[in-house]
Design an enzyme around this catalytic site. Sequence first.
Site, short mmCIF file in Angstrom:
data_model
loop_
_atom_site.label_atom_id
_atom_site.label_comp_id
_atom_site.label_asym_id
_atom_site.label_seq_id
_atom_site.Cartn_x
_atom_site.Cartn_y
_atom_site.Cartn_z
N GLY A 157 -5.48 9.89 -15.36
CA GLY A 157 -6.94 9.83 -15.39
C GLY A 157 -7.42 9.46 -16.78
N ILE A 159 -7.76 11.00 -19.70
CA ILE A 159 -6.95 11.31 -20.89
C ILE A 159 -5.59 10.61 -20.82
CG2 ILE A 159 -5.80 13.18 -22.17
CD1 ILE A 159 -8.26 14.95 -21.46
N THR A 237 -0.66 19.06 -22.66
CA THR A 237 -2.00 19.36 -23.21
C THR A 237 -3.01 19.49 -22.06
OG1 THR A 237 -2.49 17.01 -23.45
CG2 THR A 237 -1.64 18.13 -25.40
N SER A 238 -2.52 19.68 -20.81
CA SER A 238 -3.46 19.72 -19.67
C SER A 238 -3.94 21.16 -19.43
CB SER A 238 -2.82 19.10 -18.43
OG SER A 238 -1.73 19.86 -17.96
N ARG A 239 -3.21 21.90 -18.60
CA ARG A 239 -3.50 23.31 -18.36
C ARG A 239 -2.17 24.02 -18.21
NH1 ARG A 239 -7.83 22.85 -20.06
NH2 ARG A 239 -9.84 23.28 -19.10
N GLU A 268 -3.19 32.92 -21.88
CA GLU A 268 -3.87 32.62 -23.15
C GLU A 268 -4.85 33.73 -23.48
OE1 GLU A 268 -5.59 28.70 -22.79
OE2 GLU A 268 -3.64 27.76 -22.60
N HIS A 287 -4.28 25.88 -27.68
CA HIS A 287 -5.25 25.27 -26.76
C HIS A 287 -6.43 24.67 -27.57
CE1 HIS A 287 -7.14 25.35 -22.48
NE2 HIS A 287 -7.55 24.29 -23.17
N ALA A 289 -6.33 21.18 -28.36
CA ALA A 289 -6.18 19.72 -28.31
C ALA A 289 -7.54 19.03 -28.20
CB ALA A 289 -5.29 19.32 -27.14
N1 LIG Z 1 -5.95 21.04 -24.11
C1 LIG Z 1 -7.24 20.84 -24.15
O1 LIG Z 1 -7.93 21.26 -25.09
C2 LIG Z 1 -7.91 20.05 -23.05
C3 LIG Z 1 -9.18 19.47 -23.28
C4 LIG Z 1 -9.75 18.70 -22.27
C5 LIG Z 1 -9.09 18.52 -21.05
N2 LIG Z 1 -7.88 19.13 -20.85
C6 LIG Z 1 -7.16 18.96 -19.58
O2 LIG Z 1 -6.61 17.64 -19.53
C7 LIG Z 1 -6.36 17.30 -18.15
C8 LIG Z 1 -6.75 15.86 -17.89
O3 LIG Z 1 -8.16 15.68 -18.08
P1 LIG Z 1 -8.85 14.27 -17.69
O4 LIG Z 1 -10.17 14.24 -18.37
O5 LIG Z 1 -7.90 13.14 -17.91
O6 LIG Z 1 -9.07 14.50 -16.13
P2 LIG Z 1 -9.17 13.36 -15.01
O7 LIG Z 1 -9.77 14.03 -13.82
O8 LIG Z 1 -9.80 12.14 -15.56
O9 LIG Z 1 -7.63 13.03 -14.71
C9 LIG Z 1 -6.79 13.92 -14.05
C10 LIG Z 1 -5.81 13.10 -13.23
O10 LIG Z 1 -4.87 13.97 -12.60
C11 LIG Z 1 -4.50 13.32 -11.41
N3 LIG Z 1 -3.77 14.15 -10.48
C12 LIG Z 1 -4.27 15.00 -9.54
N4 LIG Z 1 -3.25 15.53 -8.83
C13 LIG Z 1 -2.11 15.01 -9.35
C14 LIG Z 1 -0.73 15.15 -9.03
N5 LIG Z 1 -0.32 15.95 -8.04
N6 LIG Z 1 0.18 14.46 -9.76
C15 LIG Z 1 -0.21 13.66 -10.76
N7 LIG Z 1 -1.52 13.45 -11.09
C16 LIG Z 1 -2.45 14.13 -10.40
C17 LIG Z 1 -5.85 12.85 -10.85
O11 LIG Z 1 -5.67 11.85 -9.86
C18 LIG Z 1 -6.51 12.29 -12.11
O12 LIG Z 1 -6.26 10.92 -12.26
C19 LIG Z 1 -7.11 18.36 -17.33
O13 LIG Z 1 -6.17 19.32 -16.87
C20 LIG Z 1 -8.04 19.03 -18.33
O14 LIG Z 1 -8.33 20.35 -17.95
C21 LIG Z 1 -7.28 19.87 -21.82
#
Ligand SMILES: NC(=O)c1ccc[n+]([C@@H]2O[C@H](COP(=O)([O-])OP(=O)(O)OC[C@H]3O[C@@H](n4cnc5c(N)ncnc54)[C@H](O)[C@@H]3O)[C@@H](O)[C@H]2O)c1
Length: 334
Positions: A157, A159, A237-239, A268, A287, A289
């Site tokens: 997506g 990021i 860096t996701s969850r 966390e 956390h 990022a």
């Molecule tokens: N560490 C941090 O400080 C921080 C900050 C912001 C966001 N995040 C996390 O980063 C992640 C990505 O954010 P984003 O803005 O790119 O979100 P986004 O919604 O643009 O992208 C997420 C992607 O995950 C895909 N996805 C869903 N199910 C999946 C699966 N089974 N296998 C593979 N891909 C799958 C979706 O199709 C989508 O393209 C989120 O988990 C968000 O919570 C973390």
Amino acid sequence: MQGRPKVVRVDRKIDPSSIKEEREELDKVNAELVLAEFETEDDIIAATKDADAILTTFAPITRRVMESSPRVRVVVRYGIGYDTVDLDAATDNGILLVNLPGFCLDEVADHTIGLLLACVRKIVYYNNLTKSGYWARYHEMFIASFTGQTLGLIGCGTIGQAVAKRAAGFDVKILGTDPYVDKAVAKKHGINLVSMAELLKESDFVSVHSLLNKDTHHLVGEKEFRQMKPTAYFINTSRGPVVDEKALIKALQEKWIAGAGIDVFEQEPIDPNNPLLKMDNAVVTPHNAGWSDAAGRRARILVGKEAARVVTGKWPSHWVNKSVKPRFELVKGD
Ligand SMILES: NC(=O)c1ccc[n+]([C@@H]2O[C@H](COP(=O)([O-])OP(=O)(O)OC[C@H]3O[C@@H](n4cnc5c(N)ncnc54)[C@H](O)[C@@H]3O)[C@@H](O)[C@H]2O)c1
């Protein structure tokens, strides 16, 4: 709505000096902003029972909270992920859920590349060694190349795409797996979509960027780590709960993979006894990022604007639960 709209910011800890932007936006529509720190679900309920809007970073906004807050029109999250809010309960109760897609995408993408380079170049390890007074020799170091390797993105997506853009500058080949991403969009970002199994087998670095939901809980576990190369580095860096942390620890202890860079954890703040804190082959951050001063300011302005719109009877500019039928009528705003 009768009287002044009441907007409640509820979080475990709130620095009162860090809500200037939200207050400015809410002042413009004469809405009151109340700060409430919580420890339990009952604290959240007590704080939000007569609120018109809830603002939060990490407070769990459960079905019970929403059913105890008959006036709440909107929950606004200071962030991208919204796994702390019960989405189905929000929709069932006619409450809009607003998040901030993309507000910190550059920060997270930069941090991901930072963790990746720190792992591959062993920057933290050699920093600690050098400061301890030991000057390592070249023949004692095993450091893999970065340029020319293969990076696998789980989740392509916003990021994931921003990481791909940066990685392209290192002449890295990019694979991706994502069941929902538009193939043309992935291609435009230089991401070659493959199956999860192929990505794990082929990649020198694997980085996770999917959302956390019921389907992605423990998306990466023992089976997946066993498919990775023993020389591979893993970044998250996701969850935290997207990865089975026990399996990650085992993979690092038993050297199924070379190392990991982790910003997010299943618990966390992290448990001080978490083995990841003691491992030379793990680089960890708290956390953060998505954080920069600019991103924080952007988030606070956006949160204030979205809440101001909804408490004055307008649709927000963006909301997650598209099928929601709002409790109170909303009109299109500017
Ligand atoms: N560490 C941090 O400080 C921080 C900050 C912001 C966001 N995040 C996390 O980063 C992640 C990505 O954010 P984003 O803005 O790119 O979100 P986004 O919604 O643009 O992208 C997420 C992607 O995950 C895909 N996805 C869903 N199910 C999946 C699966 N089974 N296998 C593979 N891909 C799958 C979706 O199709 C989508 O393209 C989120 O988990 C968000 O919570 C973390």
